[in-house]
Design a protein around this motif. Structure first.
Motif, PDB file in Angstrom:
ATOM      1  N   MET A   1       0.824  -1.204   0.000  1.00 52.21           N
ATOM      2  CA  MET A   1       0.000   0.000   0.000  1.00 52.21           C
ATOM      3  C   MET A   1       0.862   1.261   0.000  1.00 52.21           C
ATOM      4  O   MET A   1       0.345   2.338  -0.167  1.00 52.21           O
ATOM      5  CB  MET A   1      -0.928  -0.001   1.206  1.00 52.21           C
ATOM      6  N   GLU A   2       2.182   1.108   0.179  1.00 52.26           N
ATOM      7  CA  GLU A   2       3.050   2.277   0.214  1.00 52.26           C
ATOM      8  C   GLU A   2       3.873   2.448  -1.056  1.00 52.26           C
ATOM      9  O   GLU A   2       4.549   3.455  -1.207  1.00 52.26           O
ATOM     10  CB  GLU A   2       3.960   2.207   1.431  1.00 52.26           C
ATOM     11  N   GLU A   3       3.823   1.471  -1.964  1.00 60.10           N
ATOM     12  CA  GLU A   3       4.520   1.588  -3.243  1.00 60.10           C
ATOM     13  C   GLU A   3       3.942   2.764  -4.031  1.00 60.10           C
ATOM     14  O   GLU A   3       2.748   3.040  -3.950  1.00 60.10           O
ATOM     15  CB  GLU A   3       4.362   0.318  -4.074  1.00 60.10           C
ATOM     16  N   THR A   4       4.765   3.399  -4.823  1.00 65.78           N
ATOM     17  CA  THR A   4       4.310   4.510  -5.657  1.00 65.78           C
ATOM     18  C   THR A   4       4.072   4.022  -7.075  1.00 65.78           C
ATOM     19  O   THR A   4       4.886   3.285  -7.637  1.00 65.78           O
ATOM     20  CB  THR A   4       5.356   5.640  -5.655  1.00 65.78           C
ATOM     21  N   PHE A   5       2.947   4.414  -7.655  1.00 63.41           N
ATOM     22  CA  PHE A   5       2.551   4.053  -9.007  1.00 63.41           C
ATOM     23  C   PHE A   5       2.386   5.325  -9.832  1.00 63.41           C
ATOM     24  O   PHE A   5       2.212   6.406  -9.284  1.00 63.41           O
ATOM     25  CB  PHE A   5       1.195   3.319  -8.992  1.00 63.41           C
ATOM     26  N   GLU A   6       2.377   5.167 -11.150  1.00 55.83           N
ATOM     27  CA  GLU A   6       2.063   6.272 -12.038  1.00 55.83           C
ATOM     28  C   GLU A   6       0.559   6.308 -12.257  1.00 55.83           C
ATOM     29  O   GLU A   6      -0.051   5.266 -12.488  1.00 55.83           O
ATOM     30  CB  GLU A   6       2.740   6.087 -13.397  1.00 55.83           C
ATOM     31  N   GLU A   7      -0.025   7.490 -12.190  1.00 53.60           N
ATOM     32  CA  GLU A   7      -1.434   7.613 -12.532  1.00 53.60           C
ATOM     33  C   GLU A   7      -1.546   7.680 -14.056  1.00 53.60           C
ATOM     34  O   GLU A   7      -0.801   8.407 -14.709  1.00 53.60           O
ATOM     35  CB  GLU A   7      -2.049   8.854 -11.892  1.00 53.60           C
ATOM     36  N   VAL A   8      -2.462   6.883 -14.591  1.00 53.43           N
ATOM     37  CA  VAL A   8      -2.711   6.851 -16.031  1.00 53.43           C
ATOM     38  C   VAL A   8      -4.216   6.891 -16.261  1.00 53.43           C
ATOM     39  O   VAL A   8      -4.999   6.570 -15.367  1.00 53.43           O
ATOM     40  CB  VAL A   8      -2.121   5.583 -16.705  1.00 53.43           C
ATOM     41  N   THR A   9      -4.593   7.295 -17.455  1.00 55.29           N
ATOM     42  CA  THR A   9      -5.977   7.162 -17.880  1.00 55.29           C
ATOM     43  C   THR A   9      -5.966   6.154 -19.013  1.00 55.29           C
ATOM     44  O   THR A   9      -5.280   6.355 -20.020  1.00 55.29           O
ATOM     45  CB  THR A   9      -6.550   8.508 -18.359  1.00 55.29           C
ATOM     46  N   TYR A 100      -4.929   6.401  -4.300  1.00 58.63           N
ATOM     47  CA  TYR A 100      -5.829   6.133  -5.426  1.00 58.63           C
ATOM     48  C   TYR A 100      -7.190   5.663  -4.917  1.00 58.63           C
ATOM     49  O   TYR A 100      -8.227   6.126  -5.391  1.00 58.63           O
ATOM     50  CB  TYR A 100      -5.207   5.076  -6.338  1.00 58.63           C
ATOM     51  N   MET A 101      -7.184   4.751  -3.959  1.00 57.94           N
ATOM     52  CA  MET A 101      -8.445   4.217  -3.436  1.00 57.94           C
ATOM     53  C   MET A 101      -9.267   5.285  -2.722  1.00 57.94           C
ATOM     54  O   MET A 101     -10.490   5.211  -2.712  1.00 57.94           O
ATOM     55  CB  MET A 101      -8.172   3.028  -2.510  1.00 57.94           C
ATOM     56  N   GLU A 102      -8.622   6.257  -2.118  1.00 55.37           N
ATOM     57  CA  GLU A 102      -9.353   7.359  -1.490  1.00 55.37           C
ATOM     58  C   GLU A 102     -10.043   8.227  -2.543  1.00 55.37           C
ATOM     59  O   GLU A 102     -11.167   8.677  -2.349  1.00 55.37           O
ATOM     60  CB  GLU A 102      -8.408   8.202  -0.630  1.00 55.37           C
TER      61      GLU A 102
END
Length: 116
Positions: A1-9, A100-102
């Motif tokens: 839950m602490e890993e960082t991801f890229e936001e994409v559409t 993201y989930m928030e």
């Protein structure tokens, strides 16, 4: 839950992306994990989303809702071809799965085991 991801559409939906493979057992209930294939020409263009990818693995998508895929007979896998120019956009923002989930709570839909 602490890993960082890229936001994409992707396909007009907000999702998270990482170039790494993600262990399905670490994805919270209500979230959907898919793998992405890149093009055969090796230009680095995402061209297909599937339940899992073996060859030309580009990365992993996590979404709060399912992506409609086409089942392939005799493989147990399902795919969807995408156009990297129309169906994929990097947003230039990083976030954790929790963040993201928030912003995008899981949708309450019935799902199949392989979509987790």
């Amino acid at each position: 839950m602490e890993e960082t991801f890229e936001e994409v559409t992707v396909l007009d939906k907000p999702m998270l992306f990482t170039c790494a493979r993600v262990d399905r057992s670490t994805v919270p209930k209500g979230m959907y994990l898919y793998e992405v294939r890149h093009d055969d020409e090796m230009r680095g263009d995402p061209c297909q989303i599937a339940n899992w990818i073996v060859v030309n693995h580009w990365g992993t998508l996590i979404s709060n809702e399912p992506i409609r895929l086409e089942k392939r007979p005799n493989t147990g896998n399902a795919f969807r071809d995408i156009d990297p120019e129309k169906d994929w956009n990097y947003e230039g923002v990083n976030s954790t799965l929790q963040e993201y989930m928030e912003k995008h709570p899981p949708k309450k839909e019935k799902r199949k085991e392989f979509e987790r």
